[in-house]
Design an enzyme around this catalytic site. Sequence first.
Site, PDB file in Angstrom:
ATOM      1  N   GLY A 383      15.809  12.146 -32.676  1.00 51.32           N
ATOM      2  CA  GLY A 383      15.499  13.306 -31.860  1.00 51.32           C
ATOM      3  C   GLY A 383      16.744  14.062 -31.444  1.00 51.32           C
ATOM      4  O   GLY A 383      16.767  15.308 -31.431  1.00 51.32           O
ATOM      5  N   CYS A 384      17.812  13.343 -31.101  1.00 51.90           N
ATOM      6  CA  CYS A 384      19.061  14.006 -30.725  1.00 51.90           C
ATOM      7  C   CYS A 384      19.686  14.732 -31.909  1.00 51.90           C
ATOM      8  O   CYS A 384      20.252  15.827 -31.742  1.00 51.90           O
ATOM      9  CB  CYS A 384      20.041  12.990 -30.152  1.00 51.90           C
ATOM     10  SG  CYS A 384      19.655  12.459 -28.476  1.00 51.90           S
ATOM     11  N   ARG A 385      19.585  14.161 -33.085  1.00 50.03           N
ATOM     12  CA  ARG A 385      20.096  14.865 -34.270  1.00 50.03           C
ATOM     13  C   ARG A 385      19.406  16.221 -34.410  1.00 50.03           C
ATOM     14  O   ARG A 385      20.056  17.248 -34.639  1.00 50.03           O
ATOM     15  CB  ARG A 385      19.868  14.019 -35.523  1.00 50.03           C
ATOM     16  CG  ARG A 385      20.298  14.713 -36.805  1.00 50.03           C
ATOM     17  CD  ARG A 385      19.921  13.926 -38.038  1.00 50.03           C
ATOM     18  NE  ARG A 385      20.167  14.697 -39.258  1.00 50.03           N
ATOM     19  CZ  ARG A 385      19.795  14.317 -40.470  1.00 50.03           C
ATOM     20  NH1 ARG A 385      19.157  13.158 -40.644  1.00 50.03           N
ATOM     21  NH2 ARG A 385      20.047  15.086 -41.507  1.00 50.03           N
ATOM     22  N   PHE A 388      20.732  18.710 -31.700  1.00 52.80           N
ATOM     23  CA  PHE A 388      22.019  19.336 -31.984  1.00 52.80           C
ATOM     24  C   PHE A 388      21.891  20.369 -33.102  1.00 52.80           C
ATOM     25  O   PHE A 388      22.495  21.442 -33.030  1.00 52.80           O
ATOM     26  CB  PHE A 388      23.063  18.285 -32.344  1.00 52.80           C
ATOM     27  CG  PHE A 388      23.621  17.561 -31.152  1.00 52.80           C
ATOM     28  CD1 PHE A 388      24.506  18.196 -30.290  1.00 52.80           C
ATOM     29  CD2 PHE A 388      23.251  16.254 -30.887  1.00 52.80           C
ATOM     30  CE1 PHE A 388      25.011  17.534 -29.179  1.00 52.80           C
ATOM     31  CE2 PHE A 388      23.760  15.581 -29.785  1.00 52.80           C
ATOM     32  CZ  PHE A 388      24.640  16.223 -28.926  1.00 52.80           C
TER      33      PHE A 388
END
Length: 421
Positions: A383-385, A388
């Site tokens: 999810g963080c990928r 960003f």
Amino acid sequence: MTLAKVFERLTGAGAPVEFAAYDGSRAGRPGSEIQIDVRSPYAVSYLVYSSGALGLARAYVAGYLDVRGDMYTALSRMQQVFDDVSLADRLRIVREVAGDPLLRAAVSRRLPPPPQEVSTGRSFLRHTKRRDARAISHHYDVSNTFYEWVLGPSMAYTCACYPRPDATLEEAQYHKFDLVARKLALQPGMRLLDVGCGWGGMVMHAARHYGVKALGVTLSKQQAEWAQKAIAESGLSELAEVRHLDYRDVTEHDFDAISSIGLTEHIGQANLPSYFSFLYGRLKPGGRLLNHTITRPDNTQASIRKEGFINRYVFPDGELEGPGLILSEMHDAGFEVRHEENLREHYAMTLAGWCRNLDDHWDEAVAEVGEGTARVWRLYMAGCRLGFEQNWIQLHQTLGVRLGDDGRSGFPLRPDWEPQG
């Protein structure tokens, strides 16, 4: 309505995903490389009593949902879930499953969250030393062995900096540490303070490659123990040291440079003035601070989503500010800001590497930390990928200096930290 259809409606009928449920129902796009398996009727309970994204996350962490295929691809195809599901939508789900006794029984009771979820507690107590220590321990004292599998040999749990698109994760982490060292203009004999030092990567890099006497501090006991052992085994004990210590308890002064790589996210907006003032007071005139932190794109959103997945499962009490606020707080503390850059694409690439590492060691990771924790990490990093890549979050390096009494900065006329090609 079949159970598979319930989830298809929630995630968007046009999503190129196939849904399969324990009751034999199927929906979505047949033969898709991404398949969502609904393994228990209790998955519906989480959907009814939680917002869309949090409900799905709870069901996945608990093992009531499974994702076959790449998690990042799955999340990128189901972005409708990131918007909260309205109360009307949840009531419609209840009505539509009422004809199935198992589903009706499942939604009739509110399940407790999975044990990996942390209670956020009272917000006015946030960022006391004791509470910060607990929050850091929750995230970083998982297992050094687990982190070795996910992070790789560098044990760097912060955004790497890729010198070229085909660089390896290890090359990019080395380049990140070296970029920080060059921005700080480290020279043999200097003294460096690295706050929130993790497993000591920056401390050891500065000592090994620049002859700097480096002190790192971390609130994670497991990180400190790992770093102390690595320093000794590397023969760097005369130059490098890591302490299990709150940065606010560092008593030494007159450092030539300070690096803060991934700590500011844990400080909290209300504490930023005291944080930067403390670091300013630990520098000698002419000393530099490199602040490396995840941010929000701007200051228009709340700095913390108390009800979100990240705060509940990954970074309790974590707060993200806009880059403009970080810069202003540094200025107000006395620093002159000399350089700033956004490395968000680099963090997306870093996370892709960590996701691959976790997938490659999935069975070992589950055996080491348990399936629920491994699922939290798989979901969180993918999810963080995506975040960003799509500019929901950013990564900023901000370089400041404590000016000399005569107003001199000691900086060259043009930045000299990038290799000349």
